[in-house]
Structures are given as structure tokens and as C-alpha cells.
Design a protein around this motif. Structure first.
Motif, PDB file in Angstrom:
ATOM      1  N   ARG A   1     -22.325  79.272 -27.514  1.00  0.00           N
ATOM      2  CA  ARG A   1     -23.993  80.568 -27.915  1.00  0.00           C
ATOM      3  C   ARG A   1     -23.909  81.407 -28.309  1.00  0.00           C
ATOM      4  NH1 ARG A   1     -28.639  77.749 -25.082  1.00  0.00           N
ATOM      5  NH2 ARG A   1     -27.132  76.076 -23.945  1.00  0.00           N
ATOM      6  N   LEU A   2     -23.777  82.215 -26.598  1.00  0.00           N
ATOM      7  CA  LEU A   2     -23.025  83.597 -26.684  1.00  0.00           C
ATOM      8  C   LEU A   2     -21.989  84.116 -27.933  1.00  0.00           C
ATOM      9  CD1 LEU A   2     -23.226  84.140 -22.672  1.00  0.00           C
ATOM     10  CD2 LEU A   2     -25.462  84.735 -23.885  1.00  0.00           C
ATOM     11  N   ALA A   3     -21.344  83.010 -27.655  1.00  0.00           N
ATOM     12  CA  ALA A   3     -20.464  84.216 -29.151  1.00  0.00           C
ATOM     13  C   ALA A   3     -21.265  84.190 -30.333  1.00  0.00           C
ATOM     14  CB  ALA A   3     -19.129  83.618 -28.714  1.00  0.00           C
ATOM     15  N   GLY A   4     -21.804  82.838 -30.665  1.00  0.00           N
ATOM     16  CA  GLY A   4     -22.367  82.872 -31.674  1.00  0.00           C
ATOM     17  C   GLY A   4     -23.535  84.115 -31.715  1.00  0.00           C
ATOM     18  N   ASN A   5     -24.068  84.252 -31.093  1.00  0.00           N
ATOM     19  CA  ASN A   5     -25.515  85.470 -30.786  1.00  0.00           C
ATOM     20  C   ASN A   5     -24.359  86.682 -30.721  1.00  0.00           C
ATOM     21  OD1 ASN A   5     -27.607  83.748 -30.033  1.00  0.00           O
ATOM     22  ND2 ASN A   5     -27.480  84.233 -28.007  1.00  0.00           N
ATOM     23  N   GLN A   6     -23.614  86.560 -30.072  1.00  0.00           N
ATOM     24  CA  GLN A   6     -23.086  87.761 -30.339  1.00  0.00           C
ATOM     25  C   GLN A   6     -21.672  88.026 -31.880  1.00  0.00           C
ATOM     26  OE1 GLN A   6     -19.653  88.561 -27.591  1.00  0.00           O
ATOM     27  NE2 GLN A   6     -19.002  90.551 -28.059  1.00  0.00           N
ATOM     28  N   GLN A   7     -21.515  87.184 -32.469  1.00  0.00           N
ATOM     29  CA  GLN A   7     -21.177  87.706 -33.973  1.00  0.00           C
ATOM     30  C   GLN A   7     -22.477  88.090 -34.986  1.00  0.00           C
ATOM     31  OE1 GLN A   7     -19.592  83.917 -34.522  1.00  0.00           O
ATOM     32  NE2 GLN A   7     -17.316  84.466 -33.600  1.00  0.00           N
ATOM     33  N   GLU A   8     -23.843  87.452 -34.297  1.00  0.00           N
ATOM     34  CA  GLU A   8     -24.482  87.992 -35.888  1.00  0.00           C
ATOM     35  C   GLU A   8     -25.391  88.521 -35.314  1.00  0.00           C
ATOM     36  OE1 GLU A   8     -29.272  85.741 -35.665  1.00  0.00           O
ATOM     37  OE2 GLU A   8     -27.709  84.677 -34.222  1.00  0.00           O
ATOM     38  N   LEU A   9     -25.144  89.138 -33.465  1.00  0.00           N
ATOM     39  CA  LEU A   9     -26.102  90.910 -33.518  1.00  0.00           C
ATOM     40  C   LEU A   9     -24.600  91.988 -33.960  1.00  0.00           C
ATOM     41  CD1 LEU A   9     -27.181  90.870 -29.850  1.00  0.00           C
ATOM     42  CD2 LEU A   9     -28.261  90.774 -31.660  1.00  0.00           C
TER      43      LEU A   9
ATOM     44  N   LEU B   1     -21.400  90.124 -20.904  1.00  0.00           N
ATOM     45  CA  LEU B   1     -21.962  88.437 -20.100  1.00  0.00           C
ATOM     46  C   LEU B   1     -20.161  87.419 -20.242  1.00  0.00           C
ATOM     47  CD1 LEU B   1     -23.601  86.968 -18.550  1.00  0.00           C
ATOM     48  CD2 LEU B   1     -25.094  86.668 -20.840  1.00  0.00           C
ATOM     49  N   LEU B   2     -20.081  87.765 -21.940  1.00  0.00           N
ATOM     50  CA  LEU B   2     -19.041  86.710 -22.020  1.00  0.00           C
ATOM     51  C   LEU B   2     -17.744  86.835 -21.973  1.00  0.00           C
ATOM     52  CD1 LEU B   2     -18.579  84.342 -25.100  1.00  0.00           C
ATOM     53  CD2 LEU B   2     -17.729  86.389 -25.824  1.00  0.00           C
ATOM     54  N   ASP B   3     -17.572  87.615 -22.031  1.00  0.00           N
ATOM     55  CA  ASP B   3     -16.822  87.935 -20.515  1.00  0.00           C
ATOM     56  C   ASP B   3     -16.527  87.652 -19.113  1.00  0.00           C
ATOM     57  OD1 ASP B   3     -14.814  89.114 -23.392  1.00  0.00           O
ATOM     58  OD2 ASP B   3     -14.879  90.972 -22.635  1.00  0.00           O
ATOM     59  N   ARG B   4     -17.465  87.690 -19.098  1.00  0.00           N
ATOM     60  CA  ARG B   4     -18.055  87.493 -17.599  1.00  0.00           C
ATOM     61  C   ARG B   4     -17.820  85.517 -17.676  1.00  0.00           C
ATOM     62  NH1 ARG B   4     -22.522  89.143 -15.007  1.00  0.00           N
ATOM     63  NH2 ARG B   4     -22.474  90.591 -16.182  1.00  0.00           N
ATOM     64  N   TRP B   5     -18.072  85.094 -18.688  1.00  0.00           N
ATOM     65  CA  TRP B   5     -18.666  83.786 -18.473  1.00  0.00           C
ATOM     66  C   TRP B   5     -17.169  83.258 -18.495  1.00  0.00           C
ATOM     67  CZ3 TRP B   5     -21.953  80.186 -16.798  1.00  0.00           C
ATOM     68  CH2 TRP B   5     -23.237  80.744 -16.936  1.00  0.00           C
ATOM     69  N   ARG B   6     -16.576  83.403 -19.708  1.00  0.00           N
ATOM     70  CA  ARG B   6     -15.467  83.112 -19.751  1.00  0.00           C
ATOM     71  C   ARG B   6     -14.005  83.733 -18.551  1.00  0.00           C
ATOM     72  NH1 ARG B   6     -14.156  85.659 -25.928  1.00  0.00           N
ATOM     73  NH2 ARG B   6     -15.785  84.110 -26.922  1.00  0.00           N
TER      74      ARG B   6
END
Length: 182
Positions: free
Chosen positions: A136-144, A83-88
């Protein structure tokens, strides 16, 4: 003179017999005292084996839970990464955004002032909202990813602890019961 030697030999035989009887009594007393201690040792060994089995079962259950959680986190990481790649890909970069703002400013001068500025402000807000969402998605991905690493470490720790416990305490039925016949 022979009578003296016979008397001494008889006395020596009597003393040796008394010593043998005394040692037999002491040996019997020691065996009598050792049996309750050996029984307690066997009971402790059995209870430790049962405790290790319970611990092993609890750890195995928790290990399965941790594996399940790790799989969930890994699947979420993959989903959020895609999802992050698609948004980027869909959201323009900062330089493109600035270039688009410059073009929008040039177009604003040419078009009507009020309606165009409202559209440009709306586009800018949407782009900022998208950028914030991506962050926020990048932060969530790092947290995961951090949580996944933590679950992996916990799983390794539990496995190592369990193997150490099993190595130090002989479980019943594994050949470490050579002392039971004593």
C-alpha cells in the motif's frame, strides 16, 4: 481665341477647387467617423490590458498554490520513500519468509503442536500484514509521484499560456501603445 483658353482655364480652376472642397468634406467626414472607432479601440485595448492583469494575478496566485502543493507532494514522496525503504529492510523477503516458514514447520514438529502453531500463524499474519502495508505504501508513493508530475505539468502549462497571452496582447505601459496618439 485667347478668351476661349481663359474660359477653359477658369473652368478647370473652378472644377479643381470644387474637387478639393469635396475631398476636404469627405476627409472631415472620415475623421469624424474614425474618432468613435478609435475611442472604442482604445477602450477595448484598456479593458484587455486590465483583463490580462487580472488573469496574470489569478494565474500567479494559482501558480503559487500549485508550487505549494508540489512541495507537499514531494515531501510526502520523500517521507514515504524512506518509510518504504525502512519497511523493506525490516520485513524479510519472500524467500526468507518461505525459509522461515520451513524452519517454523520443523520447530513445530519438535515443540508442542497447539501453542507453536498459534505463534507461527500469528507471525505469518504479522508478516503478511507488513507486506500488505508495504504494498500500500508503494502504491501511495506511486500515486504521489504521479500527482507531483501532474502538478508540474499543470504549472508548466499555466506558465506557457500566460507567456503566450502576454506575447499576443500588449500590456499597457510596455511600449506597445504607439497607436494612442492617433
Amino acid at each position: 481665341m485667347i478668351w476661349i483658353f481663359v474660359f477653359v482655364y477658369v473652368c478647370l480652376v473652378v472644377v479643381v477647387i470644387q474637387l478639393v472642397i469635396t475631398y476636404q468634406k469627405r476627409g472631415n467626414n472620415l475623421r469624424m467617423k474614425q474618432e468613435p472607432i478609435r475611442r472604442r479601440i482604445r477602450l477595448h485595448k484598456d479593458s484587455m490590458g486590465e483583463t490580462i492583469d487580472k488573469l496574470h494575478n489569478a494565474v500567479a496566485g494559482r501558480l503559487e498554490e500549485l508550487d505549494g502543493e508540489a512541495k507537499v507532494y514531494q515531501s510526502r514522496i520523500c517521507i514515504y520513500g524512506k518509510l518504504l525503504d525502512r519497511w523493506r529492510q525490516t520485513v524479510p523477503e519472500e524467500e526468507e519468509l518461505m525459509h522461515a516458514e520451513e524452519l517454523a514447520a520443523d520447530q513445530d514438529a519438535e515443540m508442542e503442536v497447539q501453542p507453536a502453531s498459534k505463534v507461527a500463524l500469528g507471525d505469518r499474519r504479522n508478516l503478511r500484514d507488513m507486506r500488505n502495508l508495504i504494498e500500500r505504501l508503494a502504491g501511495n508513493q506511486q500515486e504521489l509521484e504521479w500527482l507531483s508530475e501532474r502538478v508540474d505539468r499543470d504549472t508548466n502549462f499555466v506558465s506557457e499560456t500566460l507567456s503566450r497571452i502576454e506575447g499576443r496582447v500588449g500590456r499597457p505601459g510596455q511600449g506597445n501603445n504607439s497607436q494612442q496618439g492617433d
